[in-house]
Design an enzyme around this catalytic site. Structure first.
Site, PDB file in Angstrom:
ATOM      1  N   PHE A  11     -18.885   8.791  12.058  1.00  0.00           N
ATOM      2  CA  PHE A  11     -20.267   8.319  12.245  1.00  0.00           C
ATOM      3  C   PHE A  11     -20.479   7.840  13.690  1.00  0.00           C
ATOM      4  O   PHE A  11     -21.239   8.445  14.462  1.00  0.00           O
ATOM      5  CB  PHE A  11     -20.511   7.215  11.207  1.00  0.00           C
ATOM      6  CG  PHE A  11     -21.684   6.326  11.458  1.00  0.00           C
ATOM      7  CD1 PHE A  11     -22.934   6.842  11.785  1.00  0.00           C
ATOM      8  CD2 PHE A  11     -21.546   4.936  11.329  1.00  0.00           C
ATOM      9  CE1 PHE A  11     -24.015   5.991  11.998  1.00  0.00           C
ATOM     10  CE2 PHE A  11     -22.614   4.094  11.540  1.00  0.00           C
ATOM     11  CZ  PHE A  11     -23.847   4.615  11.888  1.00  0.00           C
ATOM     12  N   ASP A  31      -9.840  14.057  16.350  1.00  0.00           N
ATOM     13  CA  ASP A  31     -10.019  13.538  14.990  1.00  0.00           C
ATOM     14  C   ASP A  31      -9.079  14.307  14.054  1.00  0.00           C
ATOM     15  O   ASP A  31      -8.705  15.448  14.352  1.00  0.00           O
ATOM     16  CB  ASP A  31     -11.465  13.756  14.521  1.00  0.00           C
ATOM     17  CG  ASP A  31     -11.928  12.724  13.508  1.00  0.00           C
ATOM     18  OD1 ASP A  31     -12.802  11.912  13.823  1.00  0.00           O
ATOM     19  OD2 ASP A  31     -11.397  12.725  12.372  1.00  0.00           O
ATOM     20  N   TYR A 150      -6.850  -3.395   7.212  1.00  0.00           N
ATOM     21  CA  TYR A 150      -7.839  -3.131   8.270  1.00  0.00           C
ATOM     22  C   TYR A 150      -7.882  -4.302   9.246  1.00  0.00           C
ATOM     23  O   TYR A 150      -7.753  -4.124  10.462  1.00  0.00           O
ATOM     24  CB  TYR A 150      -9.191  -2.921   7.595  1.00  0.00           C
ATOM     25  CG  TYR A 150     -10.331  -2.551   8.510  1.00  0.00           C
ATOM     26  CD1 TYR A 150     -10.403  -1.298   9.118  1.00  0.00           C
ATOM     27  CD2 TYR A 150     -11.385  -3.446   8.728  1.00  0.00           C
ATOM     28  CE1 TYR A 150     -11.484  -0.953   9.917  1.00  0.00           C
ATOM     29  CE2 TYR A 150     -12.477  -3.103   9.528  1.00  0.00           C
ATOM     30  CZ  TYR A 150     -12.516  -1.861  10.120  1.00  0.00           C
ATOM     31  OH  TYR A 150     -13.595  -1.516  10.913  1.00  0.00           O
ATOM     32  N   LYS A 154      -6.601  -4.248  13.168  1.00  0.00           N
ATOM     33  CA  LYS A 154      -7.541  -4.431  14.283  1.00  0.00           C
ATOM     34  C   LYS A 154      -7.142  -5.642  15.128  1.00  0.00           C
ATOM     35  O   LYS A 154      -7.312  -5.639  16.345  1.00  0.00           O
ATOM     36  CB  LYS A 154      -8.959  -4.603  13.746  1.00  0.00           C
ATOM     37  CG  LYS A 154      -9.552  -3.336  13.139  1.00  0.00           C
ATOM     38  CD  LYS A 154      -9.919  -2.293  14.188  1.00  0.00           C
ATOM     39  CE  LYS A 154     -10.646  -1.114  13.563  1.00  0.00           C
ATOM     40  NZ  LYS A 154     -10.989  -0.060  14.536  1.00  0.00           N
ATOM     41  N   HIS A 186     -20.888   8.617   6.302  1.00  0.00           N
ATOM     42  CA  HIS A 186     -20.358   9.401   5.192  1.00  0.00           C
ATOM     43  C   HIS A 186     -21.075   8.962   3.913  1.00  0.00           C
ATOM     44  O   HIS A 186     -21.045   7.784   3.551  1.00  0.00           O
ATOM     45  CB  HIS A 186     -18.854   9.158   5.074  1.00  0.00           C
ATOM     46  CG  HIS A 186     -18.166  10.187   4.257  1.00  0.00           C
ATOM     47  ND1 HIS A 186     -18.575  10.521   2.983  1.00  0.00           N
ATOM     48  CD2 HIS A 186     -17.103  10.964   4.525  1.00  0.00           C
ATOM     49  CE1 HIS A 186     -17.785  11.455   2.514  1.00  0.00           C
ATOM     50  NE2 HIS A 186     -16.888  11.751   3.425  1.00  0.00           N
TER      51      HIS A 186
HETATM   52  P1  NAD Z   1     -15.936   6.844  10.248  1.00  0.00           P
HETATM   53  O1  NAD Z   1     -15.010   6.851   9.088  1.00  0.00           O
HETATM   54  O2  NAD Z   1     -17.223   7.581  10.118  1.00  0.00           O
HETATM   55  O3  NAD Z   1     -15.216   7.375  11.557  1.00  0.00           O
HETATM   56  C1  NAD Z   1     -13.850   7.184  11.816  1.00  0.00           C
HETATM   57  C2  NAD Z   1     -13.274   8.505  12.301  1.00  0.00           C
HETATM   58  O4  NAD Z   1     -11.886   8.313  12.642  1.00  0.00           O
HETATM   59  C3  NAD Z   1     -13.308   9.605  11.228  1.00  0.00           C
HETATM   60  O5  NAD Z   1     -13.863  10.784  11.764  1.00  0.00           O
HETATM   61  C4  NAD Z   1     -11.846   9.799  10.844  1.00  0.00           C
HETATM   62  O6  NAD Z   1     -11.575  11.092  10.393  1.00  0.00           O
HETATM   63  C5  NAD Z   1     -11.157   9.433  12.151  1.00  0.00           C
HETATM   64  N1  NAD Z   1      -9.766   9.009  11.974  1.00  0.00           N
HETATM   65  C6  NAD Z   1      -9.278   8.037  11.166  1.00  0.00           C
HETATM   66  N2  NAD Z   1      -7.941   7.941  11.280  1.00  0.00           N
HETATM   67  C7  NAD Z   1      -7.567   8.884  12.200  1.00  0.00           C
HETATM   68  C8  NAD Z   1      -6.325   9.275  12.761  1.00  0.00           C
HETATM   69  N3  NAD Z   1      -5.180   8.709  12.393  1.00  0.00           N
HETATM   70  N4  NAD Z   1      -6.314  10.256  13.698  1.00  0.00           N
HETATM   71  C9  NAD Z   1      -7.468  10.847  14.097  1.00  0.00           C
HETATM   72  N5  NAD Z   1      -8.673  10.527  13.597  1.00  0.00           N
HETATM   73  C10 NAD Z   1      -8.725   9.552  12.654  1.00  0.00           C
HETATM   74  O7  NAD Z   1     -16.209   5.308  10.596  1.00  0.00           O
HETATM   75  P2  NAD Z   1     -17.173   4.657  11.697  1.00  0.00           P
HETATM   76  O8  NAD Z   1     -18.116   3.761  11.010  1.00  0.00           O
HETATM   77  O9  NAD Z   1     -17.711   5.703  12.602  1.00  0.00           O
HETATM   78  O10 NAD Z   1     -16.140   3.735  12.485  1.00  0.00           O
HETATM   79  C11 NAD Z   1     -15.641   4.121  13.767  1.00  0.00           C
HETATM   80  C12 NAD Z   1     -14.892   2.961  14.387  1.00  0.00           C
HETATM   81  O11 NAD Z   1     -15.755   1.834  14.530  1.00  0.00           O
HETATM   82  C13 NAD Z   1     -13.698   2.489  13.544  1.00  0.00           C
HETATM   83  O12 NAD Z   1     -12.636   2.158  14.425  1.00  0.00           O
HETATM   84  C14 NAD Z   1     -14.224   1.243  12.856  1.00  0.00           C
HETATM   85  O13 NAD Z   1     -13.195   0.324  12.593  1.00  0.00           O
HETATM   86  C15 NAD Z   1     -15.201   0.703  13.899  1.00  0.00           C
HETATM   87  N6  NAD Z   1     -16.248  -0.128  13.280  1.00  0.00           N
HETATM   88  C16 NAD Z   1     -17.322   0.437  12.641  1.00  0.00           C
HETATM   89  C17 NAD Z   1     -18.280  -0.385  12.070  1.00  0.00           C
HETATM   90  C18 NAD Z   1     -19.521   0.168  11.397  1.00  0.00           C
HETATM   91  O14 NAD Z   1     -20.340  -0.619  10.919  1.00  0.00           O
HETATM   92  N7  NAD Z   1     -19.741   1.453  11.343  1.00  0.00           N
HETATM   93  C19 NAD Z   1     -18.133  -1.764  12.115  1.00  0.00           C
HETATM   94  C20 NAD Z   1     -17.010  -2.297  12.741  1.00  0.00           C
HETATM   95  C21 NAD Z   1     -16.079  -1.468  13.346  1.00  0.00           C
END
Ligand code: NAD
Ligand code: UDP
Length: 319
Positions: A11, A31, A150, A154, A186
Site C-alpha cells: 500500500f 518486494d 511487530y 520495529k 489490501h
Molecule cells: P503492506 O502490507 O501493504 O506493504 C508491505 C509490503 O512489504 C508488502 O508489499 C509485502 O509484500 C512487503 N514485504 C513484507 N515482508 C517482506 C520481505 N521480507 N521482503 C520483501 N518484501 C516484503 O503494508 P503498508 O501499510 O504499506 O506498510 C508499509 C510499511 O509502513 C510497513 O513497514 C509498516 O510497518 C509501516 N506502517 C504502515 C502503517 C499504515 O497505517 N499503513 C502504519 C505504521 C507503519
C-alpha cells in the site's frame, strides 16, 4: 536520486514509488509479495525510471548500479489475527523483515553511502500511557504478546538505524507512521479501514471489536507521503511522527463510514476478536513535523474516505 524502495508492492510502498518518480527520481522497487500485490505496480510497467527486483529483504540484498537512498518499508503491517495477511499469523517473517531486513537495508545504504529512511510505526509506543504521543515518549510495550513480533521488530529496527547513524555515520531518518488509509490497501488484510469499507459497501453491519471506545487518528495516504518525502529531504536523524492528529473513536469512525457510504445495516459489537494488547488510545503529537518539516495533513477524514471508496468498489466488483 536513484532510490531503493523495499515493500514497493504494498500500500504505502507503491504510493511512495509514484511520488518519487513524479519528483524525477529513479526507483528500484523490491518486494516478495508476502502481503503486497504486483497489481499495485502494474501502472509502472514500461516506465524507464522504474525497475523491480523480487526478493525477500531478510536475505542478503544486492542491487546493481549506484544507489543514493534506501527506503525500508517491507513488513507485514496488519495486527488482525483473523487475517492470513496479519502479522500475528506471519510472526517469524515479521520479525525477520524488521530485524534482518533492516540490517540488510542498512548494510546496502552503507555500501553505497546512501541516505536511509526507516518506516517505523506508532506501535513502538505500544498501548501508550502518555497522550498524545510525542517522539520523546518511550512507550508501553508488551515484549512477548502476540503483537510483540511487530512492535519489538520495529523497536529493534529503530535502535539498529540509530546505531548505524552513530557508529557508521550513515545519513538516516526514522518516520513513525500512524494509521494511514487510502487506495491500494489490501482488501483482506483485516485492518479497520478495509474491513469497515468492505462491510459498508456490501450492505453488511460493521464489526466493532470491543465497545468502540478505543481511538485512532487516521491519515490519508497523500498527506503521509508528503510528510515522508519532506523528511527524506531534511537533515533530521531522530524519529518524527507523521500522522493525522484528529482523534476518533472506532464507534464514531464506524458511524461516519456508514453515513458516507449510506449503509443502513448498522454496527455489531464483537468481543475477544483482537486478543490482548489492542491499544486503547492513539494520537500523534505532530509538533515536531510542523516545526522542522513545515508539514501537516490537509485532507479530512470524510474527503479521504470519498477518495478511497472507488478503489474498494472496483475491488469488490461494484464499480
Ligand atoms: P503492506 O502490507 O501493504 O506493504 C508491505 C509490503 O512489504 C508488502 O508489499 C509485502 O509484500 C512487503 N514485504 C513484507 N515482508 C517482506 C520481505 N521480507 N521482503 C520483501 N518484501 C516484503 O503494508 P503498508 O501499510 O504499506 O506498510 C508499509 C510499511 O509502513 C510497513 O513497514 C509498516 O510497518 C509501516 N506502517 C504502515 C502503517 C499504515 O497505517 N499503513 C502504519 C505504521 C507503519
Ligand atoms: N477494529 C474493529 N473492527 C474491525 C477491525 C479493526 O473494531 O473489523 C478495531 C481494532 O480493534 C482497533 C482499531 O479498529 O482497535 C484499528 O485496528 P487496525 O487493525 O486498523 O490497526 P491498529 O490501529 O490496531 O494497528
Amino acid at each position: 536520486m536513484r532510490i531503493l524502495v523495499t515493500g514497493a508492492a504494498g500500500f504505502l510502498g507503491s504510493h511512495l514509488c509514484d511520488r518519487l518518480l513524479a519528483e524525477g527520481h529513479s526507483v528500484v522497487g523490491m518486494d516478495n509479495f508476502i502481503t503486497g500485490n504486483p497489481n499495485n505496480l502494474a501502472h509502472l510497467a514500461g516506465n524507464q525510471d522504474f525497475s523491480f527486483i523480487r526478493h525477500d529483504v531478510s536475505n542478503f540484498i544486492f542491487v546493481p548500479g549506484k544507489l543514493d537512498a534506501v527506503l525500508h518499508f517491507a513488513s507485514p503491517a496488519s495486527p488482525n489475527p483473523n487475517s492470513p495477511f496479519g502479522y500475528v499469523n506471519l510472526p517469524i517473517q515479521t520479525m525477520k523483515a524488521g530485524a534482518l531486513g533492516t540490517h540488510n537495508t542498512l548494510g546496502i545504504a552503507r555500501t553505497h553511502q546512501a541516505r536511509f529512511l526507516l518506516a517505523s510505526t506508532s506501535e513502538i509506543y505500544g498501548d501508550p500511557l502518555e497522550h498524545p504521543q510525542t517522539e520523546s515518549y518511550w512507550g508501553h510495550v508488551d515484549p512477548i504478546g502476540t503483537r510483540s513480533v511487530y512492535d519489538e521488530a520495529k523497536r529493534f529496527a529503530e535502535a539498529l538505524t540509530m546505531a548505524y547513524h552513530r557508529f557508521h555515520d550513515i545519513n538516516t531518518r526514522i518516520v513513525r507512521i500512524f494509521n494511514t488509509y487510502g487506495p491500494r490497501m489490501h482488501i483482506d488484510d483485516g485492518r479497520v479501514v478495509p474491513n469497515f469499507l468492505k462491510q459498508a459497501l456490501c450492505g453488511d453491519p460493521l464489526t466493532i471489536y470491543g465497545d468502540g471506545s478505543q481511538t485512532r487518528a487516521f491519515c490519508y495516504v497523500d498527506d503521509l507521503i508528503e510528510g515522508i518525502y519532506r523528511l527524506l529531504l531534511s537533515d533530521e536523524h531522530m524519529p518524527v511522527n507523521i500522522g493525522n492528529p484528529v482523534e476518533t473513536s472506532i464507534l464514531e469512525f464506524a458511524q461516519l463510514i456508514n453515513d458516507v457510504v449510506g449503509n443502513q445495516a448498522g454496527i455489531i459489537f464483537k468481543e475477544g476478536q483482537r486478543g490482548e494488547g489492542d491499544p486503547q488510545r492513539r494520537q500523534p503529537d505532530i509538533s515536531k513535523a510542523r516545526n522542522i518539516l513545515g508539514w501537516e495533513p490537509k485532507i479530512d477524514l470524510e474527503t479521504g474516505l470519498e477518495r478511497t471508496i472507488p478503489y474498494f468498489k472496483e475491488k469488490l466488483g461494484l464499480a
